[in-house]
Design a protein around this motif. Structure first.
Motif, PDB file in Angstrom:
ATOM      1  N   PHE A  27       0.833  -1.203   0.000  1.00  0.00           N
ATOM      2  CA  PHE A  27       0.000   0.000   0.000  1.00  0.00           C
ATOM      3  C   PHE A  27       0.872   1.259   0.000  1.00  0.00           C
ATOM      4  O   PHE A  27       0.630   2.195  -0.770  1.00  0.00           O
ATOM      5  CB  PHE A  27      -0.926   0.010   1.218  1.00  0.00           C
ATOM      6  CG  PHE A  27      -2.027  -0.996   1.158  1.00  0.00           C
ATOM      7  CD1 PHE A  27      -3.293  -0.629   0.731  1.00  0.00           C
ATOM      8  CD2 PHE A  27      -1.816  -2.312   1.528  1.00  0.00           C
ATOM      9  CE1 PHE A  27      -4.326  -1.553   0.671  1.00  0.00           C
ATOM     10  CE2 PHE A  27      -2.837  -3.256   1.480  1.00  0.00           C
ATOM     11  CZ  PHE A  27      -4.087  -2.869   1.047  1.00  0.00           C
ATOM     12  N   LYS A  28       1.871   1.262   0.851  1.00  0.00           N
ATOM     13  CA  LYS A  28       2.763   2.420   0.937  1.00  0.00           C
ATOM     14  C   LYS A  28       3.509   2.639  -0.373  1.00  0.00           C
ATOM     15  O   LYS A  28       3.620   3.778  -0.860  1.00  0.00           O
ATOM     16  CB  LYS A  28       3.758   2.220   2.084  1.00  0.00           C
ATOM     17  CG  LYS A  28       4.722   3.383   2.275  1.00  0.00           C
ATOM     18  CD  LYS A  28       5.679   3.119   3.427  1.00  0.00           C
ATOM     19  CE  LYS A  28       6.654   4.276   3.589  1.00  0.00           C
ATOM     20  NZ  LYS A  28       7.614   4.035   4.703  1.00  0.00           N
ATOM     21  N   GLN A  29       4.028   1.556  -0.945  1.00  0.00           N
ATOM     22  CA  GLN A  29       4.785   1.663  -2.190  1.00  0.00           C
ATOM     23  C   GLN A  29       3.912   2.157  -3.335  1.00  0.00           C
ATOM     24  O   GLN A  29       4.326   2.997  -4.138  1.00  0.00           O
ATOM     25  CB  GLN A  29       5.391   0.308  -2.544  1.00  0.00           C
ATOM     26  CG  GLN A  29       6.476  -0.161  -1.595  1.00  0.00           C
ATOM     27  CD  GLN A  29       7.786   0.590  -1.794  1.00  0.00           C
ATOM     28  OE1 GLN A  29       7.990   1.250  -2.800  1.00  0.00           O
ATOM     29  NE2 GLN A  29       8.678   0.496  -0.821  1.00  0.00           N
ATOM     30  N   LEU A  53      -7.140  -2.973   6.957  1.00  0.00           N
ATOM     31  CA  LEU A  53      -7.331  -2.516   5.588  1.00  0.00           C
ATOM     32  C   LEU A  53      -7.792  -1.061   5.559  1.00  0.00           C
ATOM     33  O   LEU A  53      -7.285  -0.260   4.751  1.00  0.00           O
ATOM     34  CB  LEU A  53      -8.349  -3.411   4.874  1.00  0.00           C
ATOM     35  CG  LEU A  53      -8.671  -3.083   3.415  1.00  0.00           C
ATOM     36  CD1 LEU A  53      -7.407  -3.051   2.556  1.00  0.00           C
ATOM     37  CD2 LEU A  53      -9.673  -4.098   2.848  1.00  0.00           C
ATOM     38  N   ASP A  54      -8.714  -0.706   6.430  1.00  0.00           N
ATOM     39  CA  ASP A  54      -9.155   0.694   6.532  1.00  0.00           C
ATOM     40  C   ASP A  54      -7.970   1.608   6.821  1.00  0.00           C
ATOM     41  O   ASP A  54      -7.826   2.678   6.224  1.00  0.00           O
ATOM     42  CB  ASP A  54     -10.198   0.848   7.644  1.00  0.00           C
ATOM     43  CG  ASP A  54     -11.558   0.315   7.258  1.00  0.00           C
ATOM     44  OD1 ASP A  54     -11.797   0.095   6.066  1.00  0.00           O
ATOM     45  OD2 ASP A  54     -12.390   0.129   8.167  1.00  0.00           O
ATOM     46  N   LEU A  64     -10.264   1.473  -2.534  1.00  0.00           N
ATOM     47  CA  LEU A  64     -10.414   0.099  -2.983  1.00  0.00           C
ATOM     48  C   LEU A  64     -11.195   0.120  -4.291  1.00  0.00           C
ATOM     49  O   LEU A  64     -12.394   0.382  -4.319  1.00  0.00           O
ATOM     50  CB  LEU A  64     -11.150  -0.720  -1.921  1.00  0.00           C
ATOM     51  CG  LEU A  64     -10.870  -2.229  -1.928  1.00  0.00           C
ATOM     52  CD1 LEU A  64      -9.404  -2.504  -1.622  1.00  0.00           C
ATOM     53  CD2 LEU A  64     -11.746  -2.937  -0.914  1.00  0.00           C
ATOM     54  N   SER A  65     -10.508  -0.168  -5.387  1.00  0.00           N
ATOM     55  CA  SER A  65     -11.128  -0.064  -6.712  1.00  0.00           C
ATOM     56  C   SER A  65     -12.062  -1.227  -7.007  1.00  0.00           C
ATOM     57  O   SER A  65     -13.053  -1.075  -7.733  1.00  0.00           O
ATOM     58  CB  SER A  65     -10.050   0.013  -7.796  1.00  0.00           C
ATOM     59  OG  SER A  65      -9.244  -1.161  -7.780  1.00  0.00           O
ATOM     60  N   HIS A 104     -18.867  -2.345   2.419  1.00  0.00           N
ATOM     61  CA  HIS A 104     -18.149  -1.489   3.371  1.00  0.00           C
ATOM     62  C   HIS A 104     -17.340  -0.422   2.647  1.00  0.00           C
ATOM     63  O   HIS A 104     -17.160   0.687   3.153  1.00  0.00           O
ATOM     64  CB  HIS A 104     -17.228  -2.347   4.241  1.00  0.00           C
ATOM     65  CG  HIS A 104     -16.434  -1.579   5.243  1.00  0.00           C
ATOM     66  ND1 HIS A 104     -16.994  -1.008   6.366  1.00  0.00           N
ATOM     67  CD2 HIS A 104     -15.115  -1.266   5.284  1.00  0.00           C
ATOM     68  CE1 HIS A 104     -16.053  -0.388   7.064  1.00  0.00           C
ATOM     69  NE2 HIS A 104     -14.903  -0.520   6.428  1.00  0.00           N
ATOM     70  N   TYR A 105     -16.873  -0.758   1.435  1.00  0.00           N
ATOM     71  CA  TYR A 105     -16.034   0.159   0.664  1.00  0.00           C
ATOM     72  C   TYR A 105     -16.747   0.742  -0.552  1.00  0.00           C
ATOM     73  O   TYR A 105     -16.146   1.514  -1.300  1.00  0.00           O
ATOM     74  CB  TYR A 105     -14.759  -0.565   0.214  1.00  0.00           C
ATOM     75  CG  TYR A 105     -13.916  -1.035   1.378  1.00  0.00           C
ATOM     76  CD1 TYR A 105     -13.107  -0.141   2.064  1.00  0.00           C
ATOM     77  CD2 TYR A 105     -13.975  -2.349   1.824  1.00  0.00           C
ATOM     78  CE1 TYR A 105     -12.349  -0.550   3.149  1.00  0.00           C
ATOM     79  CE2 TYR A 105     -13.225  -2.774   2.909  1.00  0.00           C
ATOM     80  CZ  TYR A 105     -12.421  -1.874   3.572  1.00  0.00           C
ATOM     81  OH  TYR A 105     -11.685  -2.284   4.654  1.00  0.00           O
TER      82      TYR A 105
END
Length: 273
Positions: A27-29, A53-54, A64-65, A104-105
């Motif tokens: 996620f960071k990368q 995940l949140d 989140l696509s 949720h997303y």
């Protein structure tokens, strides 16, 4: 359009065309590289740590696509169309759970090979799959979730191979929240003119899976990727273009090269907004 990259959940346990085994770091990368979205590949919706995940999405400004099912079929052998009732039941149950996670997303659930192969029985037929999708779409619609069906070439699966077949299936379902996931690699095999095919989908196009020939980084094969991007721009596509590429030499390199080609190289020619 927006760019997305797939990440496999920690318990997937298999190598896929996604960022694997470095869950939190991925996620960071991806944020640092410049992606806007993450396509999450899930094995069991109940084991997904939603709190983590949140946090990862929020800390890195990512969305989140979509949520994919690849680990379910590859690791656990689950398919919606299957001769064994036990397998069908578990596959359907996990799809229902996945819809709850997607709610949720407020994102989409992707159904490619997870639908399974058609066969001689009703439970391995397209009419049965249509019934399953209609039932699930009603539950999904009530929760603000869309379902994206992916046409795949005949070497992968024996049903819904072309975009035209996908559109026909959508018409039979007649559900506003069922759309198509169009994969550039598969379209390069099944479609005579990818640009015209993109135009033909209209509002039925929910998402794009991107790769060059042989699942290479865009620009490294023989698919005319710039024509694909121009076609998406011409139809004012506002959804996600998500990578589905071999992770060689490593995910970070693949993610960087893909974004560089699709964003920076194409932006100069006005085909990516």
């Amino acid at each position: 359009m927006k760019l997305s990259y797939p990440i496999a959940v920690p318990d997937s346990g298999i190598k896929m065309m996604a960022w694997c085994n470095e869950y939190e770091m991925a996620f960071k990368q991806l944020k640092e590289i410049g992606y806007e979205g993450v396509e999450l590949l899930v094995r069991d919706p109940q084991t997904v740590d939603i709190r983590l995940l949140d946090q990862l999405l929020d800390e890195n400004g990512l969305v989140l696509s979509a949520i994919g099912t690849t680990p379910m079929q590859t690791r656990d052998g689950l398919f919606l169309l299957h001769e064994e009732e036990r397998v069908r039941t578990e596959a359907y149950y996990r799809l229902e759970q996945l819809i709850g996670l997607a709610a949720h997303y407020q994102t989409a659930v992707l159904i490619g090979k997870y639908r399974g192969m058609t066969g001689d029985s009703y439970y391995t037929s397209l009419p049965y799959f249509q019934d399953v999708m209609i039932r699930c779409s009603k539950k999904a619609l009530a929760q603000g979730v869309s379902l994206y069906v992916e046409p795949q070439n005949p070497s992968n699966i024996n049903n819904i191979n072309t975009i035209a077949q996908g559109l026909e299936f959508l018409n039979l379902c007649d559900c506003s929240n069922i759309k198509l996931l169009a994969d550039v690699y598969h379209m390069s095999i099944t479609e005579q003119d990818i640009s015209q095919t993109i135009k033909s989908m209209g509002n039925a196009l929910g998402m794009i899976h991107m790769s060059d020939s042989e699942r290479l980084v865009p620009g490294a094969g023989n698919i005319m990727i710039h024509e694909v991007m121009t076609a998406l721009n011409n139809v004012s596509f506002q959804g996600y273009v998500s990578m589905e590429i071999k992770q060689k030499p490593d995910s970070k390199t693949v993610a960087m090269k893909s974004l560089e080609y699709l964003l920076h190289g194409r932006k100069e020619k006005g085909v990516l907004q």
